[in-house]
Design a protein around this motif. Structure first.
Motif, PDB file in Angstrom:
ATOM      1  N   MET A 173       1.147  -1.420  -0.206  1.00 52.34           N
ATOM      2  CA  MET A 173      -0.229   0.161   0.163  1.00 52.34           C
ATOM      3  C   MET A 173       1.216   1.190   0.296  1.00 52.34           C
ATOM      4  O   MET A 173       1.667   1.416   0.687  1.00 52.34           O
ATOM      5  N   LYS A 174       0.039   2.313  -0.985  1.00 52.57           N
ATOM      6  CA  LYS A 174       1.331   3.341  -0.890  1.00 52.57           C
ATOM      7  C   LYS A 174       0.626   4.541  -0.207  1.00 52.57           C
ATOM      8  O   LYS A 174      -0.769   4.395  -0.523  1.00 52.57           O
ATOM      9  N   LEU A 175       1.227   5.343   0.844  1.00 51.21           N
ATOM     10  CA  LEU A 175       0.971   6.641   1.537  1.00 51.21           C
ATOM     11  C   LEU A 175       1.254   7.888   0.282  1.00 51.21           C
ATOM     12  O   LEU A 175       2.123   7.856   0.694  1.00 51.21           O
ATOM     13  N   LEU A 176       0.486   8.318  -0.674  1.00 49.39           N
ATOM     14  CA  LEU A 176       0.951   9.662  -1.379  1.00 49.39           C
ATOM     15  C   LEU A 176       0.835  10.513  -0.562  1.00 49.39           C
ATOM     16  O   LEU A 176       1.704  11.181  -1.117  1.00 49.39           O
ATOM     17  N   GLU A 177      -0.142  10.917  -0.021  1.00 48.70           N
ATOM     18  CA  GLU A 177      -0.268  12.399   0.080  1.00 48.70           C
ATOM     19  C   GLU A 177      -0.514  11.890   1.672  1.00 48.70           C
ATOM     20  O   GLU A 177      -2.391  10.905   2.156  1.00 48.70           O
ATOM     21  N   LYS A 178      -0.164  12.734   3.105  1.00 54.06           N
ATOM     22  CA  LYS A 178      -0.742  12.811   4.589  1.00 54.06           C
ATOM     23  C   LYS A 178      -1.012  14.529   4.498  1.00 54.06           C
ATOM     24  O   LYS A 178       0.033  14.889   5.244  1.00 54.06           O
ATOM     25  N   ASP A 179      -1.674  14.196   5.420  1.00 59.35           N
ATOM     26  CA  ASP A 179      -2.364  15.816   5.620  1.00 59.35           C
ATOM     27  C   ASP A 179      -3.171  15.321   6.930  1.00 59.35           C
ATOM     28  O   ASP A 179      -4.640  15.556   7.025  1.00 59.35           O
ATOM     29  N   PHE A 180      -3.267  14.541   8.277  1.00 59.62           N
ATOM     30  CA  PHE A 180      -3.978  13.976   9.246  1.00 59.62           C
ATOM     31  C   PHE A 180      -2.673  13.776  10.802  1.00 59.62           C
ATOM     32  O   PHE A 180      -1.806  13.606  10.545  1.00 59.62           O
ATOM     33  N   ALA A 181      -3.412  14.098  11.629  1.00 60.04           N
ATOM     34  CA  ALA A 181      -2.791  13.899  12.722  1.00 60.04           C
ATOM     35  C   ALA A 181      -3.690  13.007  13.652  1.00 60.04           C
ATOM     36  O   ALA A 181      -4.622  13.137  13.539  1.00 60.04           O
ATOM     37  N   LEU A 182      -3.042  12.517  15.195  1.00 60.79           N
ATOM     38  CA  LEU A 182      -3.599  11.133  15.805  1.00 60.79           C
ATOM     39  C   LEU A 182      -5.152  11.918  16.202  1.00 60.79           C
ATOM     40  O   LEU A 182      -4.668  13.757  17.221  1.00 60.79           O
TER      41      LEU A 182
ATOM     42  N   PRO B 265      -4.526  -7.175  -2.983  1.00 65.18           N
ATOM     43  CA  PRO B 265      -5.354  -8.032  -3.043  1.00 65.18           C
ATOM     44  C   PRO B 265      -6.093  -7.986  -0.861  1.00 65.18           C
ATOM     45  O   PRO B 265      -6.565  -7.205  -1.081  1.00 65.18           O
ATOM     46  N   ASP B 266      -4.443  -7.872  -0.624  1.00 64.59           N
ATOM     47  CA  ASP B 266      -4.195  -7.385   1.082  1.00 64.59           C
ATOM     48  C   ASP B 266      -4.878  -6.060   1.525  1.00 64.59           C
ATOM     49  O   ASP B 266      -5.575  -5.584   2.582  1.00 64.59           O
ATOM     50  N   ASP B 267      -4.430  -5.347   0.394  1.00 64.88           N
ATOM     51  CA  ASP B 267      -4.304  -3.654   0.941  1.00 64.88           C
ATOM     52  C   ASP B 267      -5.935  -3.148   0.551  1.00 64.88           C
ATOM     53  O   ASP B 267      -5.886  -2.849   1.726  1.00 64.88           O
ATOM     54  N   VAL B 268      -6.622  -3.851  -0.016  1.00 68.20           N
ATOM     55  CA  VAL B 268      -8.047  -3.933  -0.536  1.00 68.20           C
ATOM     56  C   VAL B 268      -9.164  -4.081   0.371  1.00 68.20           C
ATOM     57  O   VAL B 268      -9.847  -3.550   1.171  1.00 68.20           O
ATOM     58  N   TRP B 269      -8.360  -5.717   1.440  1.00 66.82           N
ATOM     59  CA  TRP B 269      -9.119  -5.915   2.320  1.00 66.82           C
ATOM     60  C   TRP B 269      -8.622  -4.561   3.535  1.00 66.82           C
ATOM     61  O   TRP B 269      -9.873  -4.589   4.586  1.00 66.82           O
ATOM     62  N   LEU B 270      -7.954  -4.247   3.892  1.00 58.81           N
ATOM     63  CA  LEU B 270      -7.100  -3.526   4.921  1.00 58.81           C
ATOM     64  C   LEU B 270      -8.645  -2.623   4.840  1.00 58.81           C
ATOM     65  O   LEU B 270      -8.766  -1.642   6.027  1.00 58.81           O
TER      66      LEU B 270
ATOM     67  N   THR C  71      -3.197   1.354  11.918  1.00 53.77           N
ATOM     68  CA  THR C  71      -3.083   0.550   9.984  1.00 53.77           C
ATOM     69  C   THR C  71      -2.772   1.069   9.141  1.00 53.77           C
ATOM     70  O   THR C  71      -2.370   0.393   8.472  1.00 53.77           O
ATOM     71  N   LEU C  72      -3.302   2.052   9.563  1.00 48.61           N
ATOM     72  CA  LEU C  72      -2.356   2.930   7.716  1.00 48.61           C
ATOM     73  C   LEU C  72      -1.104   2.897   7.219  1.00 48.61           C
ATOM     74  O   LEU C  72       0.178   2.337   7.290  1.00 48.61           O
ATOM     75  N   ASN C  73       0.324   3.003   8.433  1.00 47.05           N
ATOM     76  CA  ASN C  73       1.045   3.356   9.171  1.00 47.05           C
ATOM     77  C   ASN C  73       1.704   1.550   8.620  1.00 47.05           C
ATOM     78  O   ASN C  73       2.702   1.664   8.228  1.00 47.05           O
ATOM     79  N   GLU C  74       1.686   0.896  10.076  1.00 47.98           N
ATOM     80  CA  GLU C  74       1.710  -0.787   9.562  1.00 47.98           C
ATOM     81  C   GLU C  74       1.584  -1.207   8.054  1.00 47.98           C
ATOM     82  O   GLU C  74       2.772  -1.513   7.676  1.00 47.98           O
ATOM     83  N   SER C  75       0.893  -0.657   7.444  1.00 51.45           N
ATOM     84  CA  SER C  75       0.347  -1.230   6.015  1.00 51.45           C
ATOM     85  C   SER C  75       1.271  -0.619   4.984  1.00 51.45           C
ATOM     86  O   SER C  75       1.424  -1.231   3.842  1.00 51.45           O
ATOM     87  N   THR C  76       1.411   0.787   5.306  1.00 55.60           N
ATOM     88  CA  THR C  76       2.969   0.962   4.724  1.00 55.60           C
ATOM     89  C   THR C  76       4.095   1.030   4.362  1.00 55.60           C
ATOM     90  O   THR C  76       4.960   0.768   3.586  1.00 55.60           O
ATOM     91  N   GLU C  77       4.182   0.815   6.032  1.00 58.45           N
ATOM     92  CA  GLU C  77       5.567   0.441   6.364  1.00 58.45           C
ATOM     93  C   GLU C  77       6.185  -1.230   5.775  1.00 58.45           C
ATOM     94  O   GLU C  77       7.360  -1.335   4.766  1.00 58.45           O
ATOM     95  N   THR C  78       5.082  -1.765   5.486  1.00 62.34           N
ATOM     96  CA  THR C  78       5.411  -3.419   5.342  1.00 62.34           C
ATOM     97  C   THR C  78       5.927  -3.094   4.053  1.00 62.34           C
ATOM     98  O   THR C  78       6.252  -4.375   3.550  1.00 62.34           O
ATOM     99  N   SER C  79       5.358  -2.505   3.394  1.00 58.59           N
ATOM    100  CA  SER C  79       5.020  -2.369   1.266  1.00 58.59           C
ATOM    101  C   SER C  79       6.882  -1.870   0.961  1.00 58.59           C
ATOM    102  O   SER C  79       7.393  -2.473   0.555  1.00 58.59           O
ATOM    103  N   LYS C  80       7.088  -1.284   2.473  1.00 59.14           N
ATOM    104  CA  LYS C  80       8.358  -0.692   2.064  1.00 59.14           C
ATOM    105  C   LYS C  80       9.369  -1.663   2.480  1.00 59.14           C
ATOM    106  O   LYS C  80      10.592  -1.197   1.816  1.00 59.14           O
TER     107      LYS C  80
END
Length: 376
Positions: A1-10, A23-28, A122-131
């Motif tokens: 999964m690619k996080l192309l732009e990020k404009d949010f905070a916790l 396919p797993d990215d879509v399920w996520l 969830t988003l951070n882990e999925s993008t780090e895993t793909s890297k």
């Protein structure tokens, strides 16, 4: 999964531009996108233009849907979103109901009123895993062919298979034989350079049941890298090792080699293989510190006894949504209780062992002898 732009905070409002790749990215994303979120994506619609009212024309436009519900389609690995359009344009009015389809390699924007901790993680882990999805590359020579494997978190992928030319390989001429090996090595090296990125892959193993082959290829890699000035190889010689034995060289045996285990001990794949080996040894020795099967594992979790959960992706990513949600809930609950959870892909080199144990098993914090009597 690619996080192309990020404009949010916790715990704040914000937007992310995301592109699923697997396919797993879509399920996520199916679990990440909730009713009330706003999804913006390019799409097409049939509309009646002023100049051609008699016939409908398909036009490109952007919809901004406030999601009311979503459906996951496993066969096509897509999500179908339903909701109201909140930004009007010349073709679509505000407040009208529409659908959007999210699929692989199609970017979109996701806006949440509140990015809570679960969504951010969830988003951070999925993008780090793909890297950093591959910890180890293995170049495996077997007779007159070579295979290149990339091994990472839960997954083993054969990304190349190179076969030698039969006419040259079977030649009795020593001169032709040397030429054949050089040509073969050059083809393997080309595939290696194409598939293995040492900025991502932590270590490389060259394996063969023939000691001379693996040593010769390692020297060939070094000399070829020097000839074409591939500094990224020359600077990482210490991360390229050889392994193998006099018996038929298989991938599982290579990864079980002591030198290789030492090399990958701190990587994801090293952790996964050690956990599976520890579990298997406990089961074979009738230890009360291990259990397997849905009922036994669930019972052990109820008693907060699970130290490490091992689960196959056939269960964790089941096509049946109820099963999938059940085991995703189990994984999340085990982590919240302080345990570890390891998900093994069917492509993992050792997945067959876990499959023999029903696909779900656990290493326990303390003995639970009564679990042996449960129906698994």
């Amino acid at each position: 999964m690619k996080l192309l732009e990020k404009d949010f905070a916790l715990n704040q409002t914000g937007t992310a531009k995301i592109m699923p790749e697997e396919p797993d990215d879509v399920w996520l994303l199916y679990n990440l996108i909730l009713p009330g979120d706003v999804v913006s994506s390019d799409t097409t619609r049939k509309v009646h233009l002023e100049s051609t009212k008699a016939t409908a024309s398909r036009v490109k436009l952007t919809l901004h849907l406030k999601v009311t519900c979503r459906d996951f389609h496993n066969d096509s690995s897509t999500i179908r979103l339903h909701g109201r359009n909140i930004q009007p344009n010349q073709f679509v009015t505000a407040g009208s109901f529409h659908t959007l389809t999210l699929e692989r390699n199609k970017p979109f924007h996701l806006r949440k009123k509140l990015w809570n901790n679960d969504a951010v993680e969830t988003l951070n882990e999925s993008t780090e895993t793909s890297k950093s999805s591959s910890d180890l590359a293995v170049v495996l020579f077997q007779q007159q062919q070579a295979e290149i494997y990339l091994i990472g978190k839960g997954v083993t992928t054969r990304c190349s298979k190179i076969e030698a030319s039969n006419s040259n390989a079977n030649s009795n001429s020593s001169r032709k034989g040397a030429s054949w090996k050089s040509m073969f090595f050059r083809d393997v090296f080309a595939a290696f350079v194409k598939r293995v990125d040492l900025k991502v892959v932590k270590s490389v193993v060259i394996a063969s049941d023939d000691a001379s082959t693996r040593e010769e290829f390692r020297k060939f890699v070094y000399s070829e890298a020097k000839r074409v000035r591939m500094r990224w190889i020359e600077e990482n010689k210490s991360r390229i090792v050889v392994a193998g034995s006099g018996n038929k060289c298989e991938l599982g045996e290579v990864l079980g080699d002591r030198a290789v285990m030492d090399l990958i001990k701190d990587s994801n794949v090293g952790v996964e293989m050690r956990a599976l080996r520890e579990l298997w040894e406990m089961v074979c020795n009738n230890s009360d510190r291990a259990c397997y099967g849905p009922k036994s594992v669930e019972c052990a979790h109820e008693m907060r006894a699970i130290e490490t959960l091992l689960i196959s992706d056939e269960l964790y990513r089941s096509a049946e949504i109820g099963t999938r949600q059940k085991y995703e809930g189990l994984v999340k609950s085990v982590k919240e209780a302080g345990g570890k959870a390891l998900v093994y892909s069917s492509m993992h080199v050792s997945s067959s062992q876990l499959t023999q144990l029903t696909g779900v098993a656990a290493i326990l914090r303390f003995p639970l002898p009564d679990l042996e009597d449960m129906d698994v």
